[in-house]
Design an enzyme around this catalytic site. Structure first.
Site, PDB file in Angstrom:
ATOM      1  N   CYS B 175       0.933  -1.286  -0.121  1.00 12.07           N
ATOM      2  CA  CYS B 175      -0.049  -0.071  -0.112  1.00 12.07           C
ATOM      3  C   CYS B 175       0.881   1.190  -0.135  1.00 12.07           C
ATOM      4  O   CYS B 175       0.179   2.284   0.164  1.00 12.07           O
ATOM      5  CB  CYS B 175      -0.955   0.171   1.335  1.00 12.07           C
ATOM      6  SG  CYS B 175      -1.734  -1.593   1.328  1.00 12.07           S
ATOM      7  N   HIS B 312      -3.047   7.853   6.182  1.00  7.78           N
ATOM      8  CA  HIS B 312      -3.311   6.589   5.585  1.00  7.78           C
ATOM      9  C   HIS B 312      -4.659   6.080   5.853  1.00  7.78           C
ATOM     10  O   HIS B 312      -5.357   5.508   5.126  1.00  7.78           O
ATOM     11  CB  HIS B 312      -1.941   5.516   6.057  1.00  7.78           C
ATOM     12  CG  HIS B 312      -2.153   4.161   5.028  1.00  7.78           C
ATOM     13  ND1 HIS B 312      -1.936   4.231   3.762  1.00  7.78           N
ATOM     14  CD2 HIS B 312      -2.136   3.003   5.604  1.00  7.78           C
ATOM     15  CE1 HIS B 312      -2.202   3.115   3.465  1.00  7.78           C
ATOM     16  NE2 HIS B 312      -2.199   2.269   4.431  1.00  7.78           N
ATOM     17  N   GLU B 323      -1.116   4.625  13.445  1.00 14.05           N
ATOM     18  CA  GLU B 323      -0.979   5.757  12.868  1.00 14.05           C
ATOM     19  C   GLU B 323      -1.045   7.035  13.550  1.00 14.05           C
ATOM     20  O   GLU B 323      -0.302   8.149  13.581  1.00 14.05           O
ATOM     21  CB  GLU B 323      -1.820   6.100  11.506  1.00 14.05           C
ATOM     22  CG  GLU B 323      -1.480   7.204  10.750  1.00 14.05           C
ATOM     23  CD  GLU B 323      -2.156   7.372   9.310  1.00 14.05           C
ATOM     24  OE1 GLU B 323      -3.082   6.534   9.208  1.00 14.05           O
ATOM     25  OE2 GLU B 323      -1.852   8.055   8.822  1.00 14.05           O
ATOM     26  N   LYS B 344     -10.353   6.896   2.388  1.00 11.48           N
ATOM     27  CA  LYS B 344     -10.876   5.714   2.186  1.00 11.48           C
ATOM     28  C   LYS B 344     -12.189   5.180   2.219  1.00 11.48           C
ATOM     29  O   LYS B 344     -12.829   4.288   1.515  1.00 11.48           O
ATOM     30  CB  LYS B 344      -9.588   4.444   2.842  1.00 11.48           C
ATOM     31  CG  LYS B 344      -8.122   4.684   2.201  1.00 11.48           C
ATOM     32  CD  LYS B 344      -7.420   3.537   3.000  1.00 11.48           C
ATOM     33  CE  LYS B 344      -6.194   3.641   2.412  1.00 11.48           C
ATOM     34  NZ  LYS B 344      -5.478   4.858   2.538  1.00 11.48           N
ATOM     35  N   HIS B 349      -9.708   1.351  -0.184  1.00 11.65           N
ATOM     36  CA  HIS B 349      -8.423   0.878  -0.073  1.00 11.65           C
ATOM     37  C   HIS B 349      -7.879   0.441  -1.311  1.00 11.65           C
ATOM     38  O   HIS B 349      -8.155  -0.587  -1.775  1.00 11.65           O
ATOM     39  CB  HIS B 349      -7.884   0.246   1.125  1.00 11.65           C
ATOM     40  CG  HIS B 349      -6.415   0.357   1.420  1.00 11.65           C
ATOM     41  ND1 HIS B 349      -5.626   0.884   0.624  1.00 11.65           N
ATOM     42  CD2 HIS B 349      -5.890  -0.178   2.384  1.00 11.65           C
ATOM     43  CE1 HIS B 349      -4.437   0.639   1.352  1.00 11.65           C
ATOM     44  NE2 HIS B 349      -4.628   0.021   2.525  1.00 11.65           N
ATOM     45  N   PHE B 408       1.867  -3.068   3.822  1.00 11.98           N
ATOM     46  CA  PHE B 408       2.245  -4.504   4.706  1.00 11.98           C
ATOM     47  C   PHE B 408       3.959  -4.816   4.047  1.00 11.98           C
ATOM     48  O   PHE B 408       4.148  -4.168   3.113  1.00 11.98           O
ATOM     49  CB  PHE B 408       1.451  -5.551   4.062  1.00 11.98           C
ATOM     50  CG  PHE B 408       0.181  -5.947   4.436  1.00 11.98           C
ATOM     51  CD1 PHE B 408      -0.400  -5.083   5.492  1.00 11.98           C
ATOM     52  CD2 PHE B 408      -0.812  -6.715   3.827  1.00 11.98           C
ATOM     53  CE1 PHE B 408      -1.645  -5.443   6.293  1.00 11.98           C
ATOM     54  CE2 PHE B 408      -1.943  -6.959   4.350  1.00 11.98           C
ATOM     55  CZ  PHE B 408      -2.522  -6.354   5.538  1.00 11.98           C
TER      56      PHE B 408
END
Lengths: 85, 421
Positions: B175, B312, B323, B344, B349, B408
């Site tokens: 991502c 994010h 975050e 998002k 996403h 990830f």
């Protein structure tokens, strides 16, 4: 089925196949027995895909060398008929 | 930190954005995307791409039906692979907006590099190839499976379509991919390795296999109502929602853009990246904070100078809490004041493309001095103690913004973008 209608039917099928494997949008209705292979804008890679799709759809195995001398769609249809399509 | 000044060319070049192209569930035109954002209208819906009856999750954020096909038809292209198709369409818009190409071909060669991020690459082509392999065996595989499936089919396809002869490659870091691509492009230009780069990201993966594997990793929201499923930073968040899409921006030097009279849409001021080096999926606040600090340092900015944060914000329990901690840790008390948006809940996403989509929305927000509302944030999580925007749009100060992307694999990338000059 007469030779002529068989050729037309194969060309119709070829048009369908080419539509799925070509990278570009073309007006496929304009392509008939006299249309040259070059005018279809098929490069060597796309021709490999075309051979694959012909084999899958029509059950006819073609080698790349088989179509080297083919000049137009009509000749391609004749070759396919000869090969048993 | 090493002294960067020695590795740079003598006078650092300013890097500006002169063109943008976007395709996501909110639309494929930036004005439409912005209008939907400001109206608080989500693009998440029930998936139409395939039959989801057998799946735990049945929602996603798809680009409205027919839009990409219509654009490809204008380009006289056939659909080849969803990620490539999306990438080509946004490249067209970005290049045309930057006035590097006309809308209509023919196009002549020009020295522009192409860098795209992607999370999963040509997923559709992979799915088709797997399906054929299991149905027909190895001899049944299509001869062009290699060029269709290779990850760089995306950047190569864009490069060939528009005759861009700079380098072309893709960056793959889950991502964080698009942020990596833009950060690399920014450095290439700033440090004198390129004059113009088309960069961004693309991901299109709504196929039965790929969607299936994401169903089973436990990060997707089980909430069935599409409008309520994605709830970034909310106490009652349940997970993320997948989306498809792509975005691209044209980066070039300020001097070059000014000399050719290009419209400047914003500026890239800094970039920072880091690796968590701890867990393959669980994020680390320390790793994220390091990327944020590096980005600020790269831009030569203090935390108090940041006017907006585009988080994010995946709406997973783990991401949003981590975050929030990393932003607070890196920015200190300034985090109390800086408005935070999370997109998002609008377009899902979009994995490797989320960084570019959200950079574009950030640039649109800076341009307009407004930030859109955050959806589904009626009950902010006390563990996410940031200045989260509520259900109404807010005005923002003129100044730079920070865009976080965390992937990830512990891949973190943070961009600092500035308003138009």
């Amino acid at each position: 089925m007469s030779e002529k209608s068989k050729t037309e039917s194969i060309i119709r099928k070829l048009r369908e196949i080419m539509e799925t494997c070509a990278m570009e949008e073309l007006d496929w209705s304009k392509y008939g027995p006299d249309s040259t292979i070059e005018s279809l804008g098929l490069d060597s890679l796309t021709i490999l895909d075309l051979l694959y799709d012909v084999e899958q759809e029509l059950g006819v195995h073609l080698e790349a060398r088989d179509i080297v001398s083919i000049r137009n769609m009509g000749e391609m249809a004749s070759l396919l008929i000869d090969k048993g399509a | 930190m090493p002294d960067r000044s020695s590795s740079r060319i003598s006078s650092p070049r300013r890097v500006v954005v002169t063109g943008m192209g976007i395709a996501c569930a909110l639309g494929i035109e930036e004005a439409v995307v912005w209008k939907n954002l400001m109206a608080g209208k989500t693009g998440i819906g029930h998936l139409r791409a395939f039959d989801t009856t057998a799946y735990k999750i049945r929602i996603g954020a798809e680009v409205p039906e027919g839009l990409i096909r219509g654009k490809l038809k204008e380009l006289r292209r056939r659909p080849i692979d969803r990620a490539l198709d999306l990438a080509v369409v946004v490249a067209w818009d970005a290049l045309a907006q930057a006035n590097l190409i006309t809308r209509e071909p023919p196009w002549s060669e020009q020295d522009v590099a192409v860098l795209y991020g992607t999370g999963v690459g040509s997923a559709q082509s992979h799915f088709n190839a797997f399906s054929t392999f299991f149905e027909k065996g190895p001899r049944g595989l299509r001869p062009t499976t290699v060029p269709r499936c290779m990850y760089n089919a995306i950047s190569a396809g864009v490069s060939m379509q528009f005759k861009l002869t700079g380098s072309n490659y893709v960056v793959v870091s889950a991502c964080n991919s698009a942020a990596n691509a833009m950060g690399t492009a920014f450095r290439m230009i700033r440090d004198g390795y390129a004059e113009k780069v088309l960069c961004g990201g693309s991901d299109g993966f709504f196929d039965p296999f790929f969607f299936g594997v994401w169903n089973n990793i436990g990060v997707l929201s089980p909430i069935e109502d599409p409008a309520k499923a994605c709830r970034p930073f909310a106490r009652d968040r349940r997970g993320t929602v997948l989306g498809e899409g792509a975005g691209a921006i044209v980066l070039e030097t300020l001097d070059g853009a000014s000399a050719r009279g290009a419209r400047i849409r914003g500026e890239i001021l800094g970039y920072g990246e880091s690796s968590d080096a701890s867990h393959i999926t669980r994020p680390s606040g320390e790793g994220q904070a390091k990327a944020i600090r590096r980005a600020l340092d790269d831009a030569g900015l203090q935390p108090r100078e940041i006017a907006l944060i585009n988080a994010h914000g995946t709406a997973t329990h783990s991401n949003d809490a981590t975050e929030s901690q990393s932003v607070r840790s890196a920015l200190g008390p300034a985090a109390d004041r800086i408005p935070v948006m999370a997109n998002k809940s609008y377009f899902g996403h979009v994995l490797g493309a989320s960084g570019i989509l959200e950079t574009i929305t950030t640039l649109l927000a800076l341009e307009r001095g407004m930030a859109p509302p955050n959806l589904n944030l009626e009950n902010p999580d006390p563990a996410c103690s940031l200045n989260l925007i509520g259900k109404e749009p807010v005005t923002i100060n003129r100044g730079p913004a920070m865009k976080n992307s965390f992937g990830f694999g512990g891949a973190n990338g943070v961009l600092i973008v500035g308003p138009t000059i």
